[in-house]
Design an enzyme around this catalytic site. Structure first.
Site, PDB file in Angstrom:
ATOM      1  CB  CYS A  61      42.759  31.978  44.501  1.00 13.01           C
ATOM      2  SG  CYS A  61      43.852  32.331  43.156  1.00 13.01           S
ATOM      3  NE  ARG A  80      50.140  38.010  40.096  1.00  8.90           N
ATOM      4  CZ  ARG A  80      48.892  38.331  39.749  1.00  8.90           C
ATOM      5  NH1 ARG A  80      48.690  39.019  38.641  1.00  8.90           N
ATOM      6  NH2 ARG A  80      47.879  37.980  40.491  1.00  8.90           N
ATOM      7  CD  GLN A  91      45.886  40.208  43.538  1.00  8.24           C
ATOM      8  OE1 GLN A  91      45.728  39.210  44.246  1.00  8.24           O
ATOM      9  NE2 GLN A  91      45.783  40.176  42.231  1.00  8.24           N
ATOM     10  CG  ASP A 114      42.391  38.465  45.928  1.00  7.43           C
ATOM     11  OD1 ASP A 114      41.350  38.537  45.252  1.00  7.43           O
ATOM     12  OD2 ASP A 114      43.291  37.642  45.711  1.00  7.43           O
ATOM     13  CG  HIS A 166      39.433  34.181  46.740  1.00  2.00           C
ATOM     14  ND1 HIS A 166      40.462  34.798  47.394  1.00  2.00           N
ATOM     15  CD2 HIS A 166      39.825  34.015  45.453  1.00  2.00           C
ATOM     16  CE1 HIS A 166      41.454  34.987  46.534  1.00  2.00           C
ATOM     17  NE2 HIS A 166      41.104  34.538  45.348  1.00  2.00           N
ATOM     18  CE  LYS A 222      41.111  38.488  32.870  1.00  2.00           C
ATOM     19  NZ  LYS A 222      42.471  38.650  33.371  1.00  2.00           N
ATOM     20  CG  HIS A 235      39.313  34.057  41.798  1.00  2.00           C
ATOM     21  ND1 HIS A 235      40.505  33.573  42.232  1.00  2.00           N
ATOM     22  CD2 HIS A 235      38.612  32.981  41.364  1.00  2.00           C
ATOM     23  CE1 HIS A 235      40.543  32.266  42.066  1.00  2.00           C
ATOM     24  NE2 HIS A 235      39.412  31.876  41.537  1.00  2.00           N
TER      25      HIS A 235
END
Length: 649
Positions: A336, A365, A383, A385, A387, A467, A513
């Site tokens: 992000c 992570r 991911q 991902d 945004h 979320k 997100h």
RNA sequence: GCCGACGUAGCUCAGUGGUAGAGCAACUGAUUCGUAAUCAGUAGGUCGUCAGUUCAAUCCUGACCGUCGGCACCA
């Protein structure tokens, strides 16, 4: 004078308050034998409970779902009694029924091992055989505390102390053994039956808090009869065969090794599957107006300090230092901040919103060692991902659009069903309560608009916002969060993202997100288990095996393989010097969806004999037709759907 | 991270205080055989790593690493 209404509508009146046992006996000897408990005005209670006033009563027998839960709960009590008989000095804590069984947590200096199971199970059967009645009694709060403390049961005493003052404290006795319990229970230990089995031992923290002592938990499974138990055990065996770790090895999809704990080595076939999924997702998001970007892997800690990650999640970040520079860089744990950096370049206008920036972002992570699980939970993952920068007014529409996309994607991968959880503000979080109020209500409204039904997952939101979690289930029934949509008013503020509104003022965008696969690694793990490695043609890493019967057909078989490859199919050409039986077996075990057998006859006729995985039938098809047909069948579902433009033409 | 179990050939596993075996896979040879295992032979392992005990350790002890089952965690 209670009047008791039974499920068939009939009413029976009694002169005085009566126990369920008496009522059942009055109705008939069959019911008297079968009734294990009853529901009085919908509330499940002991059969021996006394009914004081008019009520609707439903008797619970072994056939009912409620009975199953009681069998399991009662079984937990019997387990506890057995353990205390066999291992004096062991303290009891709690022992609920759970999905498929029960557990009981014990406090003991030396934890139990599976080697203790045989003796414990034998003792349990003995206790069931004694058929001691479950007897309920009410005890005064202080007496209860004194009672358990006198027995050295400090956990039970603590449980009573923490019960609200209004709570009626009840004990259940079975023979000589007494437990603090809310109930209800069946009539006696004999009602449990013998269809139970101890399954595993585990450590578990007292009251689920890692600062508390660790207890020794014994898990068991219990069913109404042996047939159900056997079916369950068989189901578990079958599920184990679907385990992605097993299939990943057998099919040669990936491996893990010690030197890269929590990171996946993708082999050619596994990577093919990975890329098929990734390519699919690229098409889908492009179709929904996303723009793909790529942001740096290593970013200075300064940025993480600004975003708030440094403060809250530093211990989960991999750090990199270079001797020559006095800097600390971190491998990005998420994408992000990178996306916000791109948003911040130049001056953004409200006309650009919603701006959907997608990134297939590799994240690292440092997950706790005990959390790692095959490729489902890893330390290095990708991911899918994105945004979405938008205005508050656009949240609902973007949520609807996202849920539609996600549902369509999951359906294409064979998951028409999934669960949704709404996770609200966690204890440690960024942003004011007012911001959270706004964020949570916006997301809830959006769910209403999108027609999303969710269950609440309190306190589990991200630190920057609430979320939605989209949960898929693996082969052994474990739930995994895959997709998520997170609403964020905090990061745009912290990282100073803004746009120029219609009236010329500067405004903060809202940030959504969102991921659909979540982690490619996790999604592929679930996908492997979903199909047990027998993927539909479009996903199969090897789609067709071309296998020869005699070496005379080698030339033609090579031609066949080339033709299929030109048509975009992934082909394994097998010219090995083996019998066709062995080849069919081998490729079947590898779950290749189509085997194209080629012998002298096919070579002469320019045909192939197609055999589908799982079937025995063969279909003789001219080569050109086979290529065209298989290529069409292997088309990804999104490409196979007619587009609106084509539909209009 | 915590509790417990486990770690022997590519895979599945057996085994012993005196430095290791089977099946499958691999490789070589023979076989050309029409839809879930053709036959024969060969090769392959510092028994997870590092210490300790012992005349001697793959086996016993300890630490560490990893895996598995849970718990805790999951931005």
């Amino acid at each position: 004078m209670p009047a008791i209404t039974l499920p068939d509508g009939s009413v029976r009146t009694f002169d005085a308050p009566v126990s369920g046992t008496t009522v059942a006996a009055a109705i008939g000897p069959g019911l008297a034998r079968a009734a294990l408990a009853m529901k009085v005005d919908g509330k499940l209670v002991d059969l021996s409970s006394v009914i004081e006033a008019d009520a609707r009563v439903v008797f619970v027998t072994r056939k009912d779902e409620d009975a199953l839960e009681m069998i399991r709960h009662d079984c937990a009590h019997v387990l506890a009694e057995a353990v205390q008989e066999l291992f004096p000095g062991t303290q009891v804590t709690i022992g609920p029924s759970i999905e498929n069984g029960f557990y009981y947590d014990f406090a003991r200096n030396e934890p139990f091992t599976t080697e203790d199971f045989a003796a414990i199970e034998a003792k349990m059967r003995e206790i069931v055989g004694r058929n001691a009645a479950f007897e309920r009694s009410v005890i005064d709060r202080d007496e209860g505390i004194a009672f358990f403390e006198a027995k050295g049961e400090k956990y039970k005493a603590e449980l009573i102390r923490d019960l609200p003052g209004t709570e009626v404290i009840t004990l259940y006795r079975q023979g000589e053994w007494i437990d603090l319990c809310r109930g209800p229970h069946m009539r006696s230990t004999g009602d449990i039956g013998t269809a139970f089995k101890l399954m595993k031992v585990a450590g578990a923290y007292w009251r689920g808090d890692h600062r508390n002592p660790m207890l020794s938990r014994i898990y068991g499974t219990a069913w109404r009869d042996q047939k159900e138990l056997d079916a369950y055990l068989h189901m578990l065996e079958e599920a184990e065969k679907r385990d992605h770790r097993r299939i990943g090895k057998d099919m040669g999809l990936f491996h893990l090794q010690e030197e890269a704990t929590g990171s996946v080595f993708w082999h050619p076939k596994g990577w093919k599957l990975y890329r098929t999924c990734e390519d699919y997702m690229r098409r889908r998001i492009a179709g929904d107006g996303y723009l793909e970007v790529k942001t740096p892997q290593l970013v200075d800690r300064v940025l993480w300090e600004k975003s708030g990650h440094w403060e809250k999640y530093r211990e989960h970040m991999f750090l990199a230092r270079v001797d020559e520079e006095d800097k600390t860089l971190a491998l990005k744990p998420m994408n992000c901040p990178g996306a916000v950096m791109i948003f911040r370049q130049g001056i953004r206008s409200y006309r650009e919103l919603p701006l959907r920036l997608a990134e297939f972002g590799a994240c690292h992570r440092y997950e706790p060692s005990g959390a790692l699980h095959g490729i489902m939970r890893v330390r290095s993952f990708l991911q899918d991902d994105a945004h979405i920068f938008c205005t508050e007014d656009q949240i609902a529409a973007e949520t609807v659009k996202f849920v539609e996309l996600l549902s369509s994607v999951y359906a294409d991968f064979g998951f028409p069903e999934f669960r949704v959880k709404f996770a609200d503000r966690p204890p440690t979080r960024a942003g004011t309560d007012a911001t959270w109020d706004k964020a949570e209500s916006s997301l809830k409204e959006a769910c209403v608009t999108a027609g999303v039904k969710y269950e609440l997952n309190p306190g589990e939101g991200a630190f920057y916002g609430p979320k939605l979690e989209f949960v898929l289930r693996d082969a052994i029934g474990r739930d995994w969060q895959c997709g998520t949509l997170q609403l964020d008013f905090v990061l745009p503020e912290r990282l100073d993202a803004e746009y120029v509104a219609e009236d010329g003022s500067r405004r903060r965008p809202v940030m959504l997100h969102r991921v659909i696969f979540g982690s490619m690694e996790r999604f592929l793990g679930i996908l492997i288990e979903q199909y047990a490695g027998r993927f539909p043609l479009w996903l199969a890493p090897v789609q067709v095996a071309v296998a020869t019967i005699v070496s005379d057909a080698d030339g033609y078989a090579t031609e066949v393989a080339e033709a299929l490859r030109r048509a975009g199919l992934s082909v394994k050409l097998d010219l090995s010097n083996q019998k066709i039986n062995a080849k069919v077996r081998e490729h079947s075990l590898q779950h290749v969806p189509v085997i194209a057998v080629v012998g002298r006859k096919e070579a002469e006729q320019r045909t192939v004999a197609l055999r589908r995985l799982g079937g025995e039938a063969q279909e003789l098809v001219p080569l050109d037709e086979a290529v065209a047909r298989l290529a069409r069948e292997a088309t990804a579902p999104d490409l196979a759907r007619p587009t609106l433009v084509q539909g209009a033409a």
